[in-house]
Design a protein around this motif. Structure first.
Motif, PDB file in Angstrom:
ATOM      1  N   GLU A  37       7.633   8.842   5.885  1.00 47.66           N
ATOM      2  CA  GLU A  37       6.806   7.945   5.080  1.00 47.66           C
ATOM      3  C   GLU A  37       5.405   8.534   4.984  1.00 47.66           C
ATOM      4  O   GLU A  37       4.879   9.082   5.959  1.00 47.66           O
ATOM      5  CB  GLU A  37       6.751   6.575   5.732  1.00 47.66           C
ATOM      6  N   VAL A  38       4.802   8.452   3.800  1.00 47.96           N
ATOM      7  CA  VAL A  38       3.421   8.912   3.650  1.00 47.96           C
ATOM      8  C   VAL A  38       2.524   7.874   4.305  1.00 47.96           C
ATOM      9  O   VAL A  38       2.535   6.700   3.942  1.00 47.96           O
ATOM     10  CB  VAL A  38       3.037   9.102   2.164  1.00 47.96           C
ATOM     11  N   ASN A  45       5.750  12.697  -6.648  1.00 48.17           N
ATOM     12  CA  ASN A  45       5.328  11.366  -6.216  1.00 48.17           C
ATOM     13  C   ASN A  45       4.740  11.410  -4.805  1.00 48.17           C
ATOM     14  O   ASN A  45       3.691  10.810  -4.537  1.00 48.17           O
ATOM     15  CB  ASN A  45       6.510  10.401  -6.286  1.00 48.17           C
ATOM     16  N   LEU A  46       5.402  12.122  -3.896  1.00 51.38           N
ATOM     17  CA  LEU A  46       4.887  12.229  -2.521  1.00 51.38           C
ATOM     18  C   LEU A  46       3.522  12.930  -2.502  1.00 51.38           C
ATOM     19  O   LEU A  46       2.605  12.489  -1.796  1.00 51.38           O
ATOM     20  CB  LEU A  46       5.877  12.982  -1.639  1.00 51.38           C
ATOM     21  N   GLN A  75       0.949  10.487  -3.751  1.00 48.98           N
ATOM     22  CA  GLN A  75       0.618   9.480  -2.735  1.00 48.98           C
ATOM     23  C   GLN A  75      -0.328  10.058  -1.682  1.00 48.98           C
ATOM     24  O   GLN A  75      -1.279   9.380  -1.256  1.00 48.98           O
ATOM     25  CB  GLN A  75       1.890   8.976  -2.058  1.00 48.98           C
ATOM     26  N   LYS A  86      -3.867  10.470  -3.203  1.00 49.75           N
ATOM     27  CA  LYS A  86      -4.551   9.182  -3.287  1.00 49.75           C
ATOM     28  C   LYS A  86      -5.010   8.735  -1.907  1.00 49.75           C
ATOM     29  O   LYS A  86      -6.150   8.291  -1.732  1.00 49.75           O
ATOM     30  CB  LYS A  86      -3.634   8.129  -3.909  1.00 49.75           C
ATOM     31  N   GLY A  87      -4.156   8.872  -0.902  1.00 52.97           N
ATOM     32  CA  GLY A  87      -4.504   8.482   0.461  1.00 52.97           C
ATOM     33  C   GLY A  87      -5.656   9.292   1.034  1.00 52.97           C
ATOM     34  O   GLY A  87      -6.420   8.801   1.859  1.00 52.97           O
TER      35      GLY A  87
END
Length: 182
Positions: free
Chosen positions: A29-30, A90-91, A94, A97-98
């Motif tokens: 999980e990111v 997508n990963l 994410q 962005k994080g």
């Protein structure tokens, strides 16, 4: 005609076993706990450079369309690999962005921003050359991701990138097999 003679009339043949296009292990999980703008540069290259996920997606979709009639198994496999690359995109997005960035289709290197564009994918129509280009791209990406996963100190980001590299290793094996069978 009795029922034994009409069995499977109009039925499609059973689908062949699909080629696995992802590694067996689950994706981590990111979970980014701290913003780190320094990591945005390598991730932007992974996302939107000529050797990035966006290029791989477009290239594989293009190739799948171009060879659908002549090489249906390769075409279907390329489309499924493109979907895996979309998950990688997508990963990456994410994680960007994080880290405090934005997953824009722009790569940043040496102070220059380069927008992703349609000249980055290969448009060769020769099946052997197509697969050779794909193989080289996957090999380069695999090695880049392994290097990044060892250099990045954030354990979560490192684990996600390492897991993505496992998929790229699967793709390498697929392209090697397809080339050998030509």
């Amino acid at each position: 005609m009795n029922s034994r003679n009409i069995r499977n009339v109009g039925a499609q043949p059973a689908p062949a076993e699909k080629i696995a296009v992802t590694a067996a292990s689950p994706y981590p999980e990111v979970n980014i706990t701290m913003k780190n703008p320094q990591l945005l540069i390598p991730l932007s290259l992974d996302l939107a450079s000529a050797g990035g996920e966006l290029t791989a997606i477009y290239q594989y979709v293009y190739q799948s369309i171009m060879i659908k009639e002549s090489r249906p198994l390769i075409s279907e496999t390329l489309m499924r690999i493109a979907i895996v690359e979309m998950h990688h995109l997508n990963l990456m997005g994410q994680m960007m962005k994080g880290l405090g960035g934005s997953p824009r289709a722009v790569s940043n290197f040496a102070g220059r921003s380069t927008p992703w564009n349609g000249t980055m994918p290969s448009y060769t129509k020769d099946i052997k050359r197509m697969l050779q280009v794909d193989l080289k791209g996957e090999q380069d990406t695999y090695h880049r991701y392994l290097l990044q996963s060892h250099r990045i100190s954030d354990p979560n980001i490192s684990a996600v990138i390492h897991r993505i590299a496992e998929d790229e290793e699967v793709h390498i094996a697929i392209f090697e097999k397809f080339i050998a069978e030509l």
